[in-house]
Enzyme design. Structure first.
Site, PDB file in Angstrom:
ATOM      1  N   SER A 158       1.553  -9.929  -0.743  1.00 29.05           N
ATOM      2  CA  SER A 158       1.232  -8.498  -0.660  1.00 29.05           C
ATOM      3  C   SER A 158       1.597  -7.847   0.673  1.00 29.05           C
ATOM      4  CB  SER A 158      -0.253  -8.274  -0.964  1.00 29.05           C
ATOM      5  OG  SER A 158      -1.063  -9.068  -0.111  1.00 29.05           O
ATOM      6  N   LYS A 178       0.807  -1.228   0.000  1.00 30.43           N
ATOM      7  CA  LYS A 178       0.000   0.000   0.000  1.00 30.43           C
ATOM      8  C   LYS A 178       0.842   1.280   0.000  1.00 30.43           C
ATOM      9  CE  LYS A 178      -4.471  -1.420   1.775  1.00 30.43           C
ATOM     10  NZ  LYS A 178      -4.347  -2.862   2.130  1.00 30.43           N
ATOM     11  N   GLU A 184      -9.631   7.417   3.562  1.00 34.20           N
ATOM     12  CA  GLU A 184     -10.552   6.544   4.278  1.00 34.20           C
ATOM     13  C   GLU A 184      -9.777   5.297   4.656  1.00 34.20           C
ATOM     14  OE1 GLU A 184     -10.103   6.497   1.068  1.00 34.20           O
ATOM     15  OE2 GLU A 184      -9.784   4.340   0.788  1.00 34.20           O
TER      16      GLU A 184
END
Ligand code: PLP
Length: 401
Positions: A383, A94, A116
């Site tokens: 990930s 991310k 968010e």
């Protein structure tokens, strides 16, 4: 069939029939400003040099591509490599997107970042990137999610972010998205909305894909260096779809490399019990884009469930919807139990505690590896790391196995 991802989206932000910009008038102006700014920046080599220097020095790229020797032997099948996004700063992919969007925001002269977050992972990545540049950061989070994810709330606050509880609706992620949108419209002059996955209205799906495509670019070079050939398959978990589209983008033009996305099968493929949009979903419009969504006969978004918060979402990024319809990528799902089993397996076999999201990709590999044979070369996108999930696994199965 055109499979070069650079040809999508079209000028209006569509991936075939999917994507687009389905938003109220008040959001059109900021989205068009953002699109123009990104178009102009992405044409400048200096922008990418700045991005790549941050990825190297702050995020710690490139991340390794590691042969998972014991896992491959244990499964008696494919030769498996892991793309180690778990080793990126903050423990997941991310951060690649957060850094990219912060750079865009700075070039646009924005001084305030909003985001968010559901479980808090995207909020932490955003707060981290904002702190690196001394930008003010506000993260909207459902009040129920805040109670469930206390540590991530604390982390964001340590990083200087303000965490705003959202008490409307279901007090979870989709209400946090609505609240962030409202803030953006009211504070357009100084604020950038940093969206967390390859979804939402144009230009977000494209921008996020471009920032995450570093994963595929590196993996392609690394596998060629290690094996002298392209892999037979790429496997990645799919929440909103950013880690998957990031690694897929490096191989989408290589027709012989199969692309496989793994969604959350939850407890059963029944309404409210999973988040496998390509198993139980249909095309519709949700939060600014057209894509596959889980909806009832009246077009109301259905509830979702997954053991993994990062995969627990009603909609999937529009580029995946197109790859699905073109049959360029295949989408499958594994359930909560299978993901939990894979979590333990990777920890024991490789000394890597994977995120529960990534465990879905590993679980799928466990199912099919033996059928593929030892000449099959596979890359799994790992990930993120699983430190954040240890409490969940402990509750789920008491840490058995
Ligand atoms: C958020 C998250 C995901 C899911 O998001 P995508 O946009 O689908 O990549 C997957 N893995 C980890 C570790 C995450 O934190």
């Amino acid at each position: 069939m055109k499979t070069n991802t650079k040809t999508w989206p079209d000028a209006r932000g569509f991936y075939g029939d999917y994507g687009g910009r389905f938003v109220p008038d008040t959001l059109m102006a900021p989205l068009i400003d953002l699109e123009k700014a990104y178009n102009s920046l992405s044409d400048k080599p200096a922008f990418w040099e700045e991005f790549n220097a941050l990825l190297k020095n702050f995020v710690g790229r490139e991340t390794p591509l590691q042969h998972a020797r014991r896992l491959s032997e244990h499964l008696k099948g494919a030769k498996i490599y892991l793309k180690r996004e778990d080793l990126a700063h903050t423990g997941a992919h991310k951060i690649n997107n957060a850094i990219g969007q912060i750079l865009v925001a700075r070039h646009m002269g924005k001084t305030r970042i909003i985001a968010e977050t559901g479980a808090g992972q995207h909020g932490v990545a955003t707060a981290t990137a904002a702190a690196q540049f001394g930008l003010k950061c506000v993260v909207y989070m459902g009040a129920d999610d805040m109670a469930r994810q206390e540590m991530n709330v604390f982390r964001m606050r340590l990083l200087g972010a303000e965490v705003m509880p959202v008490t409307s609706g279901s007090r979870t992620l989709k209400d946090a998205v609505s609240e962030a949108m409202r803030d953006w419209v009211a504070n357009i002059a100084d604020t950038h909305y940093l969206l967390g996955s390859a979804l939402g209205p144009h230009p977000y799906p494209r921008m996020v894909r471009d920032f995450q495509s570093v994963i595929g670019k590196e993996a392609r070079e690394q596998i060629l260096a290690a094996e002298g050939r392209l892999p037979d398959s790429i496997v990645a978990c799919v929440g909103g779809g950013s880690n998957a589209i990031g690694i897929f983008s490096g191989f989408v033009g290589d027709e012989k490399t199969a692309l496989i996305g793994v969604e959350a099968g939850g407890t059963a493929i029944k309404p409210g019990q999973h988040a496998a949009r390509f198993s139980g979903g249909t095309p519709g419009i949700f939060q600014g884009m057209k894509t596959y969504i889980l909806q009832d006969a009246d077009g109301q978004a259905e509830n979702t469930h997954s053991i993994s918060a990062g995969l627990d979402y009603t909609a999937v990024g529009p580029e995946h919807a197109l790859l699905h319809d073109l049959k360029r990528a295949q989408y499958t799902s594994v359930n909560d139990d299978e993901a939990a089993t894979a979590f333990h397996l990777l920890a024991r076999m490789e000394g890597i505690i994977p995120a529960l999201e990534s465990s879905h990709a590993i679980a799928f590999v466990c199912k099919i590896s033996a059928k593929l044979g030892s000449s099959h070369l596979m890359i799994v996108n790992l990930s993120g790391r699983g430190d954040k999930d240890i409490g969940i696994i402990q509750k789920y199965d008491g840490g058995k196995e």
